[in-house]
Design an enzyme around this catalytic site. Structure first.
Site, mmCIF file in Angstrom:
data_model
loop_
_atom_site.group_PDB
_atom_site.id
_atom_site.type_symbol
_atom_site.label_atom_id
_atom_site.label_comp_id
_atom_site.label_asym_id
_atom_site.label_seq_id
_atom_site.Cartn_x
_atom_site.Cartn_y
_atom_site.Cartn_z
ATOM 1 N N SER A 1 -57.356 -65.118 57.945
ATOM 2 C CA SER A 1 -58.419 -65.888 58.578
ATOM 3 C C SER A 1 -58.379 -67.331 58.083
ATOM 4 C CB SER A 1 -59.770 -65.216 58.341
ATOM 5 O OG SER A 1 -60.751 -65.728 59.208
ATOM 6 N N GLU B 1 -59.609 -59.206 67.859
ATOM 7 C CA GLU B 1 -60.157 -60.137 66.871
ATOM 8 C C GLU B 1 -61.658 -60.371 67.064
ATOM 9 O OE1 GLU B 1 -58.771 -61.460 64.305
ATOM 10 O OE2 GLU B 1 -56.604 -61.558 64.616
ATOM 11 N N HIS C 1 -60.804 -58.168 63.589
ATOM 12 C CA HIS C 1 -60.498 -59.162 62.578
ATOM 13 C C HIS C 1 -60.611 -58.574 61.178
ATOM 14 C CE1 HIS C 1 -60.019 -63.336 61.358
ATOM 15 N NE2 HIS C 1 -61.053 -63.233 60.529
#
Length: 501
Positions: free
Chosen positions: A191, A315, A409
């Site tokens: 990330s 995601e 995610h």
């Protein structure tokens, strides 16, 4: 006990069941007092033995971001420029590869003390050294207050990025003492930590400090122009209750949490005003960071080291359910696409997502916009200059499918760090999927470790190029696919993040 002599003094770690650990080793002086909002300075050497058996502070952030367990929160402080080292117990006749992990959290939250990031399973399974680090976040790491500095008291830009460079310099000076090879350093992150990997590729000061990179779900075209950075900083000063004339004094004397709250409030407001713009990010200041990471990479101006880059299939679902800040609704996507290129561009994107504006389809589109879209651009651009390998993580055990988040995610962190037997790993597979999780764990770790040793993953994973765009689809049964989601890729072409002014 494990005593190691570093360039700054002797540190004492401890011997775990399978690894040696050193925690919260300082890699720069505490950025407090006269060093607040300044580039990192060297550590003051010490005499005697410094205990390194417990974690110190997390970087300044909202308390909830430093959660390290059920009802357990790491205390936060401006004095948090530290790193951790994990090494095998058995000595080696040759230096070991080094992996340096940069945590995510939107450049606002996170800590290297999170148990998931320990790295012990990578160390044991791969005979490597794992380093994890803290860096300044939010107000103290990614807002450029330089306009408000004075000749006597300047304020530096890109402090979080500078911290990461300082940590890598520490690795170069010291990792040999822990059995690591300073000439074989892989940086990896997830990330915002993955974006940091790309930012380091674009940072001249980082040249030679690492030799390959792994970017897991990077929001790859984050970055503020100098003008936007100044405009955002001015808003933050106003939220702090200061004026341009009183800003320097306020930044020097205000309480850390007062500054944090003012910046967090301003960031939240910008996220609502400009869907798709994330103002807490590196600033293209023309000096420390000459170009945005995505521009430097695609133009060949970045460090041309081997790169693994990829994203997860779903995601956006994590944010839609738990952190509603991405452009994952039709209204936000409309505002974003209208600003990015108007009705024609918007119609092209919408056509690539059958079922739109269904809520689930909008979530998929928003997640693709933030993570997948720019990552494909980086993969293509970097592949012109250096070996590049692309993946997509599709594995979602039944519990995640039932929860409606799928391969969302950060879920790839479980197999990357080999955490199938951790509480969160067992929760993921409570209603099935353990065999699949173990399979993707082997896939990730075998490829990540091969890459760390040689600069190449396993031979079964071919390099990415713009002709074939071969991508490793990581699932219970892993496969290769050329140019996955081609129609969506083409629809997103040319779209960039919005500006603040």
């Amino acid at each position: 006990m494990s005593d190691i002599t570093t360039a700054d003094g002797v540190v004492r770690g401890y011997r775990g069941r399978r690894v040696l650990r050193w925690r919260s080793l300082p890699y720069a002086a505490p950025p407090v007092g006269d060093l607040r909002f300044r580039a990192p300075e060297p550590v003051t050497p010490w005499t005697g033995v410094r205990e390194a058996t417990a974690f110190g502070f997390a970087a300044m952030q909202h308390r909830s971001g430093a959660r390290i367990g059920p009802r357990r929160y790491q205390p936060t402080s401006e004095d948090a420029l530290t790193l951790n080292v994990v090494a095998p117990i058995e000595p080696s006749s040759t230096p070991r590869p080094v992996l340096v992990f940069i945590h995510g959290g939107g450049y606002l939250i996170g800590t290297s003390a999170l148990g998931l990031y320990s790295g012990a399973r990578l160390v044991v399974g791969g005979d490597v050294i794992v380093v994890s680090l803290n860096y300044r976040l939010g107000a103290f790491g990614y807002v450029d207050f330089g306009e408000f500095g004075t000749p006597e008291r300047p304020f530096d830009s890109n402090l979080g990025l500078r911290d990461q460079v300082a940590a890598l310099e520490w690795v170069q000076r010291n990792i040999a003492a822990f059995g690591g090879d300073p000439d074989n350093v892989t940086i990896f992150g997830e990330s915002a930590g993955a974006h940091a990997v790309l930012a380091l590729l674009a940072t001249p000061a980082a040249e030679g400090l690492f030799h390959r990179g792994i970017a897991q779900s990077p929001p790859a075209d984050w970055g503020m122009s100098a003008d936007d950075g100044r405009a955002f900083a001015r808003r933050c000063i106003e939220a702090l209750g200061a004026t341009p004339d009183t800003a320097a004094k306020a930044l020097i004397t205000a309480g850390a949490n007062d500054i944090r709250r003012a910046v967090d409030k301003t960031s939240d407001k910008v996220l609502r005003e400009r869907p798709g713009l994330f103002p807490i990010a590196p600033v293209v200041d023309g000096e420390y960071l000459p170009q945005s990471p995505i521009d430097a990479i695609t133009s060949g101006a970045a460090h041309q080291v081997p790169l693994i880059i990829g994203t997860n299939r779903d995601e956006g679902t994590l944010f839609a359910k738990f952190a509603d800040e991405l452009p994952t609704t039709p209204d936000r996507l409309h505002a974003l696409l209208t600003r990015a290129g108007g009705a024609e561009l918007e119609s092209g994107v919408v056509a690539a997502y059958p079922g739109y504006p269904d809520a689930k389809v909008a979530v998929r589109a928003g997640g693709d916009y933030v993570f997948w879209r720019p990552s494909v651009t980086v993969a293509a651009g970097h592949s012109r200059y250096a070996p590049t390998y692309a993946y997509r993580y599709d594995f979602a055990p039944r519990a995640l499918r039932l929860a409606g988040i799928g391969a969302t995610h950060a879920t790839e962190l479980i197999p990357v760090f080999g955490a199938a037997d951790s509480p969160i790993g067992r929760a993921f597979t409570a209603v099935g999927g353990r065999r699949g999780l173990l399979s993707v764990t082997r896939q990730f770790q075998d490829n990540w470790l091969a890459f760390a040793r040689t600069g190449r993953p396993l031979p079964s994973w071919p390099a990415y190029n713009e002709d074939r765009r071969t991508t490793l689809i990581v699932d219970e049964i892993t496969r290769l696919e050329n140019d996955p989601d081609k129609a969506k890729r083409i629809a997103w072409q040319g779209i960039r993040v919005p500006t603040l002014i």
